[in-house]
Design a protein around this motif. Structure first.
Motif, PDB file in Angstrom:
ATOM      1  N   PRO A  51      92.924 113.803  64.540  1.00 11.72           N
ATOM      2  CA  PRO A  51      92.183 113.640  65.835  1.00 11.72           C
ATOM      3  C   PRO A  51      91.893 112.060  66.121  1.00 11.72           C
ATOM      4  N   PRO A  52      91.881 111.859  67.479  1.00 15.80           N
ATOM      5  CA  PRO A  52      91.486 110.316  67.882  1.00 15.80           C
ATOM      6  C   PRO A  52      90.274 109.925  67.525  1.00 15.80           C
ATOM      7  N   LYS A  53      90.216 108.716  67.284  1.00 17.26           N
ATOM      8  CA  LYS A  53      88.786 108.376  67.041  1.00 17.26           C
ATOM      9  C   LYS A  53      88.167 107.907  68.412  1.00 17.26           C
ATOM     10  N   LYS A  54      86.746 108.142  68.357  1.00 20.33           N
ATOM     11  CA  LYS A  54      86.001 108.339  69.503  1.00 20.33           C
ATOM     12  C   LYS A  54      85.392 106.721  69.788  1.00 20.33           C
ATOM     13  N   GLY A  55      86.358 105.747  69.461  1.00 19.72           N
ATOM     14  CA  GLY A  55      85.969 104.533  69.583  1.00 19.72           C
ATOM     15  C   GLY A  55      86.338 103.978  70.858  1.00 19.72           C
ATOM     16  N   LYS A  56      86.483 102.703  71.205  1.00 18.17           N
ATOM     17  CA  LYS A  56      87.004 101.997  72.407  1.00 18.17           C
ATOM     18  C   LYS A  56      88.782 102.572  72.771  1.00 18.17           C
ATOM     19  N   ARG A  57      88.765 102.591  73.856  1.00 20.46           N
ATOM     20  CA  ARG A  57      89.989 102.909  74.399  1.00 20.46           C
ATOM     21  C   ARG A  57      90.874 101.614  74.600  1.00 20.46           C
ATOM     22  N   ARG A  58      91.950 101.674  74.288  1.00 18.32           N
ATOM     23  CA  ARG A  58      92.877 100.451  74.619  1.00 18.32           C
ATOM     24  C   ARG A  58      93.149 100.317  76.126  1.00 18.32           C
ATOM     25  N   ARG A  59      93.006  99.164  76.674  1.00 13.74           N
ATOM     26  CA  ARG A  59      93.150  98.959  78.079  1.00 13.74           C
ATOM     27  C   ARG A  59      94.677  99.198  78.311  1.00 13.74           C
ATOM     28  N   GLY A  60      95.020  99.875  79.492  1.00 13.27           N
ATOM     29  CA  GLY A  60      96.499 100.073  79.636  1.00 13.27           C
ATOM     30  C   GLY A  60      97.274 101.284  78.880  1.00 13.27           C
ATOM     31  N   ALA A  61      96.650 101.707  77.789  1.00 10.86           N
ATOM     32  CA  ALA A  61      97.156 102.809  77.126  1.00 10.86           C
ATOM     33  C   ALA A  61      97.139 104.007  77.884  1.00 10.86           C
ATOM     34  N   PRO A  62      98.192 104.881  77.762  1.00  7.06           N
ATOM     35  CA  PRO A  62      98.101 106.258  78.433  1.00  7.06           C
ATOM     36  C   PRO A  62      97.181 107.320  77.973  1.00  7.06           C
ATOM     37  N   HIS A  63      96.284 107.922  78.974  1.00  7.60           N
ATOM     38  CA  HIS A  63      95.173 108.849  78.753  1.00  7.60           C
ATOM     39  C   HIS A  63      95.463 110.359  79.392  1.00  7.60           C
ATOM     40  N   LYS A  64      96.623 110.340  80.135  1.00  4.69           N
ATOM     41  CA  LYS A  64      97.011 111.427  80.539  1.00  4.69           C
ATOM     42  C   LYS A  64      98.321 111.508  81.012  1.00  4.69           C
ATOM     43  N   ALA A 142     106.281 103.718  81.260  1.00  7.19           N
ATOM     44  CA  ALA A 142     107.631 103.409  82.326  1.00  7.19           C
ATOM     45  C   ALA A 142     108.459 104.424  82.047  1.00  7.19           C
ATOM     46  N   ASP A 143     108.482 105.406  81.030  1.00 13.49           N
ATOM     47  CA  ASP A 143     109.446 106.427  80.857  1.00 13.49           C
ATOM     48  C   ASP A 143     109.065 107.672  81.921  1.00 13.49           C
ATOM     49  N   THR A 150     110.617 119.898  86.869  1.00 12.75           N
ATOM     50  CA  THR A 150     109.379 119.001  86.904  1.00 12.75           C
ATOM     51  C   THR A 150     109.624 117.495  86.336  1.00 12.75           C
ATOM     52  N   ILE A 151     108.995 116.810  86.961  1.00 17.08           N
ATOM     53  CA  ILE A 151     109.057 115.316  86.433  1.00 17.08           C
ATOM     54  C   ILE A 151     107.743 115.065  86.046  1.00 17.08           C
ATOM     55  N   MET A 152     107.463 114.314  84.800  1.00 18.61           N
ATOM     56  CA  MET A 152     106.304 113.853  84.487  1.00 18.61           C
ATOM     57  C   MET A 152     106.430 112.540  84.024  1.00 18.61           C
ATOM     58  N   LYS A 153     105.107 111.606  84.219  1.00 18.47           N
ATOM     59  CA  LYS A 153     105.080 110.311  83.638  1.00 18.47           C
ATOM     60  C   LYS A 153     103.733 110.428  82.948  1.00 18.47           C
ATOM     61  N   LEU A 154     103.212 109.344  82.079  1.00 20.71           N
ATOM     62  CA  LEU A 154     102.381 108.954  81.396  1.00 20.71           C
ATOM     63  C   LEU A 154     101.392 108.202  82.380  1.00 20.71           C
ATOM     64  N   GLU A 155     100.182 108.340  82.451  1.00 20.75           N
ATOM     65  CA  GLU A 155      99.402 107.495  83.161  1.00 20.75           C
ATOM     66  C   GLU A 155      98.025 106.769  82.440  1.00 20.75           C
ATOM     67  N   PRO A 156      97.852 105.651  82.688  1.00 24.28           N
ATOM     68  CA  PRO A 156      96.343 105.115  82.077  1.00 24.28           C
ATOM     69  C   PRO A 156      95.405 105.854  82.578  1.00 24.28           C
TER      70      PRO A 156
END
Length: 156
Positions: A51-64, A142-143, A150-156
């Motif tokens: 499970p992900p740590k509940k700490g700081k999120r990296r800036r620019g990392a995908p979240h959805k 970028a992918d 259906t076409i999807m992308k990761l977004e921050p």
């Protein structure tokens, strides 16, 4: 030939005929429904990430994951849970209403060094940047991912 011998031959003939019919039905059933056979060439599934740590999120990392093109454009699913199941099934986090999508089509998993997408043995495949994937593949912001129409992308 006596009547008893003739009756025994008739009964044996009927038994043999029924045996043939049952074996034919068995072959037809196995052709229609198949058998589960393990494939040694198929890639191993990704291990479930912690499970992900509940700490700081990296800036620019995908979240959805966001659907950018298709009938459900704008629909998204958060990557906070570590794994996002994609498909038509009710147990998926991102449910696609697309005839070319399997019930449990693919999954996106968060690991320490990024996000991976894995095709779960779907019929029509999963494509990253236009290339069909056969093993877990790392994806970035970028992918583009195509599942069915259906076409999807990761977004921050």
């Amino acid at each position: 030939m006596s009547e008893i011998t003739l009756t025994i031959i008739k009964v044996l003939y009927l038994a043999l005929l029924w045996l043939f019919i049952l074996s034919a039905v068995s072959v037809i059933r196995s052709d229609l429904f198949g058998r589960t056979v393990p494939n040694p060439d198929q890639p191993r599934p990704l291990e479930e990430p912690p499970p992900p740590k509940k700490g700081k999120r990296r800036r620019g990392a995908p979240h959805k994951v966001v659907i950018s093109q298709g009938a459900q454009a704008g629909t998204s699913a958060g990557l906070d849970g570590g794994v996002v199941m994609i498909g038509r099934g009710a147990d998926c986090q991102l449910i696609l209403d697309d005839d070319y999508v399997s019930t449990r089509h693919a999954r996106i998993a968060a690991v320490e060094d990024g996000h991976y997408i894995e095709d779960l043995g779907s019929t029509n495949g999963t494509y990253v940047n236009g290339q069909r994937i056969t093993a877990p593949t790392m994806i970035t912001l970028a992918d583009t991912v195509r599942i069915g129409k259906t076409i999807m992308k990761l977004e921050p």
